[in-house]
Design a protein around this motif. Sequence first.
Motif, mmCIF file in Angstrom:
data_model
loop_
_atom_site.group_PDB
_atom_site.id
_atom_site.type_symbol
_atom_site.label_atom_id
_atom_site.label_comp_id
_atom_site.label_asym_id
_atom_site.label_seq_id
_atom_site.Cartn_x
_atom_site.Cartn_y
_atom_site.Cartn_z
ATOM 1 N N MET A 56 0.864 -1.154 0.000
ATOM 2 C CA MET A 56 0.000 0.000 0.000
ATOM 3 C C MET A 56 0.913 1.220 0.000
ATOM 4 O O MET A 56 1.866 1.290 0.756
ATOM 5 N N MET A 57 0.636 2.145 -0.902
ATOM 6 C CA MET A 57 1.502 3.321 -1.045
ATOM 7 C C MET A 57 0.642 4.526 -1.330
ATOM 8 O O MET A 57 -0.365 4.409 -2.001
ATOM 9 N N PRO A 58 1.073 5.680 -0.864
ATOM 10 C CA PRO A 58 0.356 6.886 -1.280
ATOM 11 C C PRO A 58 0.682 7.184 -2.740
ATOM 12 O O PRO A 58 1.752 6.791 -3.228
ATOM 13 N N GLY A 59 -0.229 7.857 -3.427
ATOM 14 C CA GLY A 59 -0.055 8.141 -4.846
ATOM 15 C C GLY A 59 1.228 8.878 -5.169
ATOM 16 O O GLY A 59 1.872 8.591 -6.180
ATOM 17 N N PHE A 60 1.644 9.786 -4.275
ATOM 18 C CA PHE A 60 2.823 10.577 -4.613
ATOM 19 C C PHE A 60 4.116 9.778 -4.550
ATOM 20 O O PHE A 60 5.175 10.252 -4.953
ATOM 21 N N ILE A 61 4.058 8.556 -4.053
ATOM 22 C CA ILE A 61 5.213 7.655 -4.160
ATOM 23 C C ILE A 61 4.996 6.684 -5.318
ATOM 24 O O ILE A 61 5.886 6.442 -6.121
ATOM 25 N N TYR B 103 3.081 6.764 -8.136
ATOM 26 C CA TYR B 103 3.101 7.212 -9.529
ATOM 27 C C TYR B 103 4.482 7.593 -10.036
ATOM 28 O O TYR B 103 4.859 7.172 -11.135
ATOM 29 N N LYS C 157 -4.416 0.098 -5.734
ATOM 30 C CA LYS C 157 -5.539 0.898 -5.267
ATOM 31 C C LYS C 157 -6.742 0.047 -4.888
ATOM 32 O O LYS C 157 -7.448 0.344 -3.937
ATOM 33 N N ILE D 82 4.365 9.333 6.699
ATOM 34 C CA ILE D 82 3.615 9.621 5.471
ATOM 35 C C ILE D 82 2.129 9.348 5.669
ATOM 36 O O ILE D 82 1.275 10.152 5.318
ATOM 37 N N PHE D 83 1.825 8.178 6.257
ATOM 38 C CA PHE D 83 0.425 7.811 6.431
ATOM 39 C C PHE D 83 -0.180 8.434 7.684
ATOM 40 O O PHE D 83 -1.333 8.832 7.702
ATOM 41 N N SER E 102 -11.348 3.995 -4.355
ATOM 42 C CA SER E 102 -9.916 3.865 -4.604
ATOM 43 C C SER E 102 -9.585 4.005 -6.086
ATOM 44 O O SER E 102 -8.433 4.106 -6.462
ATOM 45 N N MET F 160 -5.806 12.006 -7.303
ATOM 46 C CA MET F 160 -4.925 10.897 -7.674
ATOM 47 C C MET F 160 -4.960 10.638 -9.173
ATOM 48 O O MET F 160 -3.932 10.368 -9.800
ATOM 49 N N MET G 96 -2.892 13.129 -11.069
ATOM 50 C CA MET G 96 -1.474 12.819 -10.943
ATOM 51 C C MET G 96 -1.089 11.654 -11.860
ATOM 52 O O MET G 96 -0.061 11.691 -12.533
ATOM 53 N N ILE H 105 1.623 11.555 -15.227
ATOM 54 C CA ILE H 105 2.831 10.722 -15.275
ATOM 55 C C ILE H 105 2.720 9.592 -16.296
ATOM 56 O O ILE H 105 3.637 9.341 -17.063
#
Lengths: 160, 184
Positions: A83-88, A90, A114, B49-50, B132, B138, B141, B145
Amino acid sequence: MQALYVIMAILLIISFFFDREKTIKSINRGKNKFMKILPGYLKLLVIISLVLLFSEDLIVEYLGNQNIILGSIMGLIIGSITMMPGFIAYPLAGVLLSRGVSFMVIAAFVTTLKMVGIVTYPVEKEYMGAKATIYRNIASLIIAAIITISMGLFYGEVLF
Amino acid sequence: MERCYSKMKKKKTNNTSNYIIFGAFIGFLIISRIINFELGIEMGENFWIFARDMILILPPAFVIIGLFEIWVDRETIENNFGESSGIKKHIYAILLAATTVGGTFVAFPVANSLYHKGADYSSIFTYITSASLVMIPMSIMEASILGLQFTLIRIGISLPLVVISSIILASLFQQYHYHLPSDV
């Protein structure tokens, strides 16, 4: 994120204007619900910090140099587990793309990341029950696999 | 009654152990900083981060959920997200998902509240899964990319599939007479 606070403030003001008691009751309801699930979220935080630790290396190593089918399967598996946040996630996907990793592999990773949440299971289970959580995640995995194949076909990376 | 009580007790000890694990983890992160233990420092960064997002998003989200549960009457939800409202409920569920801040972390409790206000399974399954999938910031973004085409294909293919799978799952759960946990 600021929007959330603005919305909350506006709603609270309107609510307070109409009914003071109901407003206080609402805040308490929210607080109680939050306190009940808080331990679940805390546990989640610990698990995520551990999982994130090795997932970035795992992704670069396993998704970077594989054949397309194996890579896609690995993408589906790794995306489901981590599980990762989008800013990592992408920028990482961007790096993979620039190294010549196929869209299919990236799609497998990004969509399961996701949609399928093995890490979030403890929290989802509290709200949805174990059975619904498992079924929903399996359905999501199947959808992610369909998207992966479609991407491969669309970008002309696989031909059947 | 007896069983219910023991279940509650079990839940309580479970919570306590979660707090202990968390406390020990925080202790580990702090000690790692002090003695410069690299793995621990990296874990601390991942944690932050979380944690930062949760600290900022969850409190206002739960206040709004509280307001929702107290103010919105059952009828409104039944009409818009209930069994009889056809495809409309899926569209509403997707729109709600696209604008839910915080993704699935917030979507789970919201889905539970919706359900207890009369939303049916298929609309809440659609809601959670699309929370999600189509979150607006999201997706922007992603498009910047991986390309707009990628995002459009992903959303275009997944949304109909999500709705279809939600309908299938809902009919399954109706057969099981399944109920979502209450009092959470």
